[in-house]
Design a protein around this motif. Structure first.
Motif, PDB file in Angstrom:
ATOM      1  N   CYS A  57     -24.185  28.115 -45.140  1.00  0.00           N
ATOM      2  CA  CYS A  57     -25.091  29.176 -44.683  1.00  0.00           C
ATOM      3  C   CYS A  57     -25.698  28.774 -43.354  1.00  0.00           C
ATOM      4  O   CYS A  57     -26.195  27.649 -43.203  1.00  0.00           O
ATOM      5  CB  CYS A  57     -26.190  29.410 -45.721  1.00  0.00           C
ATOM      6  SG  CYS A  57     -27.376  30.694 -45.260  1.00  0.00           S
ATOM      7  N   ALA A 112     -29.587  28.539 -44.363  1.00  0.00           N
ATOM      8  CA  ALA A 112     -29.833  27.434 -45.309  1.00  0.00           C
ATOM      9  C   ALA A 112     -31.323  27.174 -45.500  1.00  0.00           C
ATOM     10  O   ALA A 112     -31.777  26.025 -45.482  1.00  0.00           O
ATOM     11  CB  ALA A 112     -29.120  26.170 -44.842  1.00  0.00           C
ATOM     12  N   CYS A 120     -33.495  29.522 -47.742  1.00  0.00           N
ATOM     13  CA  CYS A 120     -34.093  30.169 -48.912  1.00  0.00           C
ATOM     14  C   CYS A 120     -34.495  29.134 -49.962  1.00  0.00           C
ATOM     15  O   CYS A 120     -33.689  28.273 -50.335  1.00  0.00           O
ATOM     16  CB  CYS A 120     -33.128  31.171 -49.526  1.00  0.00           C
ATOM     17  SG  CYS A 120     -32.637  32.477 -48.393  1.00  0.00           S
ATOM     18  N   CYS A 123     -32.271  29.004 -53.292  1.00  0.00           N
ATOM     19  CA  CYS A 123     -30.826  28.825 -53.248  1.00  0.00           C
ATOM     20  C   CYS A 123     -30.412  27.475 -53.821  1.00  0.00           C
ATOM     21  O   CYS A 123     -31.083  26.464 -53.621  1.00  0.00           O
ATOM     22  CB  CYS A 123     -30.316  28.929 -51.810  1.00  0.00           C
ATOM     23  SG  CYS A 123     -29.907  30.617 -51.332  1.00  0.00           S
ATOM     24  N   ARG A 162     -28.160  24.804 -53.244  1.00  0.00           N
ATOM     25  CA  ARG A 162     -27.322  24.220 -52.208  1.00  0.00           C
ATOM     26  C   ARG A 162     -26.603  22.994 -52.758  1.00  0.00           C
ATOM     27  O   ARG A 162     -26.953  22.468 -53.793  1.00  0.00           O
ATOM     28  CB  ARG A 162     -28.157  23.856 -50.985  1.00  0.00           C
ATOM     29  CG  ARG A 162     -28.984  25.034 -50.446  1.00  0.00           C
ATOM     30  CD  ARG A 162     -28.627  25.338 -49.008  1.00  0.00           C
ATOM     31  NE  ARG A 162     -27.236  25.617 -48.797  1.00  0.00           N
ATOM     32  CZ  ARG A 162     -26.686  26.851 -48.893  1.00  0.00           C
ATOM     33  NH1 ARG A 162     -27.443  27.876 -49.244  1.00  0.00           N
ATOM     34  NH2 ARG A 162     -25.402  27.041 -48.659  1.00  0.00           N
ATOM     35  N   GLY A 220     -27.273  20.722 -47.523  1.00  0.00           N
ATOM     36  CA  GLY A 220     -27.933  22.026 -47.546  1.00  0.00           C
ATOM     37  C   GLY A 220     -28.562  22.376 -46.220  1.00  0.00           C
ATOM     38  O   GLY A 220     -29.665  22.930 -46.163  1.00  0.00           O
ATOM     39  N   GLU A 232     -21.244  33.404 -48.301  1.00  0.00           N
ATOM     40  CA  GLU A 232     -22.642  33.744 -48.568  1.00  0.00           C
ATOM     41  C   GLU A 232     -23.341  34.215 -47.298  1.00  0.00           C
ATOM     42  O   GLU A 232     -24.425  34.807 -47.356  1.00  0.00           O
ATOM     43  CB  GLU A 232     -23.382  32.544 -49.169  1.00  0.00           C
ATOM     44  CG  GLU A 232     -23.361  31.278 -48.347  1.00  0.00           C
ATOM     45  CD  GLU A 232     -24.089  30.132 -49.033  1.00  0.00           C
ATOM     46  OE1 GLU A 232     -25.226  30.335 -49.489  1.00  0.00           O
ATOM     47  OE2 GLU A 232     -23.508  29.035 -49.120  1.00  0.00           O
ATOM     48  N   ASP A 233     -22.738  33.970 -46.152  1.00  0.00           N
ATOM     49  CA  ASP A 233     -23.352  34.307 -44.859  1.00  0.00           C
ATOM     50  C   ASP A 233     -22.228  34.667 -43.893  1.00  0.00           C
ATOM     51  O   ASP A 233     -21.864  33.870 -43.027  1.00  0.00           O
ATOM     52  CB  ASP A 233     -24.167  33.100 -44.367  1.00  0.00           C
ATOM     53  CG  ASP A 233     -24.838  33.329 -43.028  1.00  0.00           C
ATOM     54  OD1 ASP A 233     -24.946  34.496 -42.611  1.00  0.00           O
ATOM     55  OD2 ASP A 233     -25.238  32.336 -42.405  1.00  0.00           O
ATOM     56  N   GLY A 272     -29.307  40.410 -48.283  1.00  0.00           N
ATOM     57  CA  GLY A 272     -30.248  39.558 -49.010  1.00  0.00           C
ATOM     58  C   GLY A 272     -31.697  39.826 -48.677  1.00  0.00           C
ATOM     59  O   GLY A 272     -32.398  38.984 -48.088  1.00  0.00           O
ATOM     60  N   GLU A 304     -34.221  40.662 -51.089  1.00  0.00           N
ATOM     61  CA  GLU A 304     -34.850  39.920 -52.191  1.00  0.00           C
ATOM     62  C   GLU A 304     -36.217  40.427 -52.630  1.00  0.00           C
ATOM     63  O   GLU A 304     -36.549  40.342 -53.802  1.00  0.00           O
ATOM     64  CB  GLU A 304     -34.953  38.418 -51.891  1.00  0.00           C
ATOM     65  CG  GLU A 304     -33.679  37.768 -51.379  1.00  0.00           C
ATOM     66  CD  GLU A 304     -32.447  37.994 -52.256  1.00  0.00           C
ATOM     67  OE1 GLU A 304     -32.580  38.447 -53.402  1.00  0.00           O
ATOM     68  OE2 GLU A 304     -31.326  37.736 -51.776  1.00  0.00           O
ATOM     69  N   LYS A 316     -37.925  33.348 -46.548  1.00  0.00           N
ATOM     70  CA  LYS A 316     -37.052  34.303 -45.868  1.00  0.00           C
ATOM     71  C   LYS A 316     -37.524  34.506 -44.428  1.00  0.00           C
ATOM     72  O   LYS A 316     -38.718  34.418 -44.136  1.00  0.00           O
ATOM     73  CB  LYS A 316     -37.034  35.640 -46.609  1.00  0.00           C
ATOM     74  CG  LYS A 316     -36.627  35.551 -48.081  1.00  0.00           C
ATOM     75  CD  LYS A 316     -35.231  35.029 -48.273  1.00  0.00           C
ATOM     76  CE  LYS A 316     -34.180  36.033 -47.908  1.00  0.00           C
ATOM     77  NZ  LYS A 316     -32.813  35.571 -48.233  1.00  0.00           N
ATOM     78  N   SER A 334     -32.952  23.099 -56.453  1.00  0.00           N
ATOM     79  CA  SER A 334     -33.428  24.073 -55.475  1.00  0.00           C
ATOM     80  C   SER A 334     -34.788  23.629 -54.936  1.00  0.00           C
ATOM     81  O   SER A 334     -35.544  22.931 -55.609  1.00  0.00           O
ATOM     82  CB  SER A 334     -33.541  25.470 -56.087  1.00  0.00           C
ATOM     83  OG  SER A 334     -34.565  25.509 -57.072  1.00  0.00           O
TER      84      SER A 334
END
Length: 562
Positions: A202, A205, A207, A210, A212, A219, A252-253, A323, A325, A337, A403
């Protein structure tokens, strides 16, 4: 490659499936691993693939069905959500059917439960942590020479009573080979979701929720990387040869965050158009609002992004999984975010006006959410007319191992002497259950569940059947199902707003629940009537699931007027 008595060594690749997470689509890792093995010299005819997700069934009894061909050199097992609890059973089948095969476990569950798999399930097996393209080729070529294993990337195994964990390394994307696709052919009648890839990791990277460490290591945004255009095009040629025109980029991105990323996306789109023509495909991608925001940009940047979106649409982009959210500014900050509600709404509606469908990523509940934030988020959906675009309104954040948010909650617990995170760790979902910090949220959830518990399974199946377009389905049935999904989402939002407002006023919610169950009955009765008028509905496991869940719903709610 290795040969035994002039017999080519064989490989079995398994993709496990759980009926509790019934996504209907390929286990893309199997396609990728098979492609790498074939490029390394393994005969495609020597590779058998059982992807239960393509069948949408827990077809564990089929694992032993290949035994008539003899033993395997290596068996690779891809573990997804809901499958840790199946692994002991799978190991037993493999031991009985293919006693001489090296058993290799990979995927998300294996990456985060590697020690549990080795110590509790299979001490003779090997676990891949993270990406497995290089690992499976190295192990296939050197199965008998264990002295070399410690030099292979991303694996864990027992040696002399101790676990060896080798160095983590990322797959070098420009060197990656295109996936194998022929095994998908028998399942095309199920209209499964098919995946392709353009990037891994991502570019943000950031969030907090997430998980990772699967397709990256540290991550970080520096680990974001793209595959070559030639790899993507070669894969699309294989899909086209099978008659597959609809697919999802699993990235994812997909877009990335820099100007050079937009240039890359534009060039890929133009390459697809040059190779296949305009609108030869229909595909979906995932992106973040921050990547698509046009705020405070120079004219050159705006022009570059507009060109990329035009070429993406012409090459076949249909839907963007966005995304967002949350619609609460405080919750978005907690999630780390980069956007706020205003930017999120602007980006969503810009995409819609541009002609794309939008599927909004959404999390309503998290350990620190308040009734005020819940109310703000639900009003955001209603006021910005985005409720149809949310896959499920009352999504609860999975507080997953490793996370950032889990670490933050645990630090808060220690500092304030409270307990929110439960001790039990669910290895099927890689997550912990938790209680809510703010008063009133548990009561809100309890009220909502009185309706949702009766309808969520129906909504989930309808979402799965309509999420990727009408391919393989009667158009009349698709329209009826999509209409029902949208009406259910509108009803969920209205119910949530009413319950939140009543609870903030400390009022009763009994009539609200009864009224909303009655309205859900009307929505679903209309769906049943519409489906009865459809001349032919495909024979599909999820159709049977839908019919059974509708039957249960009407039986349980018969006392509610419709």
């Amino acid at each position: 490659m290795i040969h035994h008595n002039n017999v080519k060594p064989r490989v079995l690749l398994l993709g496990l499936f759980s009926r509790h997470y019934p996504a209907v689509g390929e286990t893309h890792a199997l396609s990728v691993l098979a492609g790498e093995l074939i490029h390394a010299g393994v005969d495609p005819a020597s590779i058998d693939i059982l992807d239960m997700s393509l069948e949408a069934r827990e077809s564990y009894e089929k694992i032993s069905s290949f035994s008539s061909k003899g033993d395997y050199h290596l068996v690779g097992v891809s573990t997804g959500y809901g499958t840790f609890s199946k692994l002991a059973y799978v190991r037993q089948i493999l031991l009985e059917s293919y006693p001489n095969a090296l058993r290799l476990y990979g995927g998300a569950t294996a990456t985060y439960c590697w020690k549990d798999i080795l110590t509790e399930i299979d001490q003779q097996g090997v676990v891949v942590v993270g990406e497995g393209e290089n690992s499976i080729v190295d192990l296939f070529s050197n199965k008998e020479d264990r002295s070399k294993w410690s030099s292979f990337d991303n694996i864990c195994f027992f040696r002399d009573g101790d676990i060896v964990r080798t160095d983590r390394r990322l797959t070098v994307a420009p060197l990656s080979k295109s996936p194998h696709r022929e095994h998908i052919r028998p399942y095309l009648g199920n209209a499964p979701q098919i995946f392709a890839e353009y990037s891994r990791g991502c570019s943000w990277a950031a969030c907090s929720f997430c998980l990772r460490g699967l397709l990256d290591i540290k991550g970080t945004k520096k680990e974001y990387r793209r595959f070559t255009h030639s790899r993507v095009l070669e894969d699309l040629k294989k899909l086209a040869a099978l008659g597959i025109r609809e697919f999802t980029f699993a990235d994812e991105d997909f877009v990335g965050r820099g100007e050079s990323d937009w240039t890359d996306v534009h060039e890929l789109s133009m390459a697809i158009i040059s190779e296949f023509g305009e609108s030869a495909f229909s595909f979906d991608v995932s992106a973040l609002p921050g990547s698509l925001s046009f705020s405070d940009m120079s004219e050159d940047s705006l022009e570059a992004r507009s060109m990329a979106l035009v070429s993406l649409k012409a090459s076949g982009l249909r839907k963007v999984f966005l995304g967002i959210e949350s619609g609460s500014e405080d919750q978005l900050k907690r999630f780390r975010k980069s956007h706020n509600p205003r930017i999120a709404s602007e980006v969503a509606h810009f995409l819609i006006k541009f002609g794309f469908e939008v599927d909004v990523g959404w999390i309503l509940f998290d350990p620190f959410v308040s009734l005020k934030e819940i109310h703000e988020s639900l009003l955001f959906l209603r006021d910005h007319k985005l409720e149809h675009s949310v896959s499920f309104i009352f999504n609860k954040l999975r507080l997953q191992t490793e996370s950032r948010l889990l670490t933050e909650v645990q630090r808060y617990e220690e500092k304030n002497g409270i307990k929110l995170v439960q001790e039990d760790y669910d290895r099927d979902t890689l997550s912990f259950e938790y209680t809510y910090f703010h008063p009133g949220v548990s009561e809100f959830e309890d009220v909502i569940l009185k309706v949702v518990s009766k309808t969520r399974r129906i909504h989930y199946v309808l979402k799965s059947l309509t999420r990727h377009g009408s391919a393989g389905m009667n158009a009349q049935a698709y329209d009826a199902m999509l209409s029902a999904v949208w009406e259910m989402r509108e009803e969920y939002v209205e119910m949530g707003i009413q319950v939140a407002e009543e609870q903030m006023r400390s009022s009763s919610d009994t009539l609200i629940v009864s009224d909303h169950i009655a309205r859900m009955r009307l929505i679903l009765l209309a769906l049943v009537k519409s489906l009865e008028e459809v001349p032919s509905i495909p024979d599909h496991p999820l159709i049977s699931d839908l019919q059974e869940n509708l039957r249960v719903f009407f039986a349980e709610t018969s006392c509610h007027p419709a």
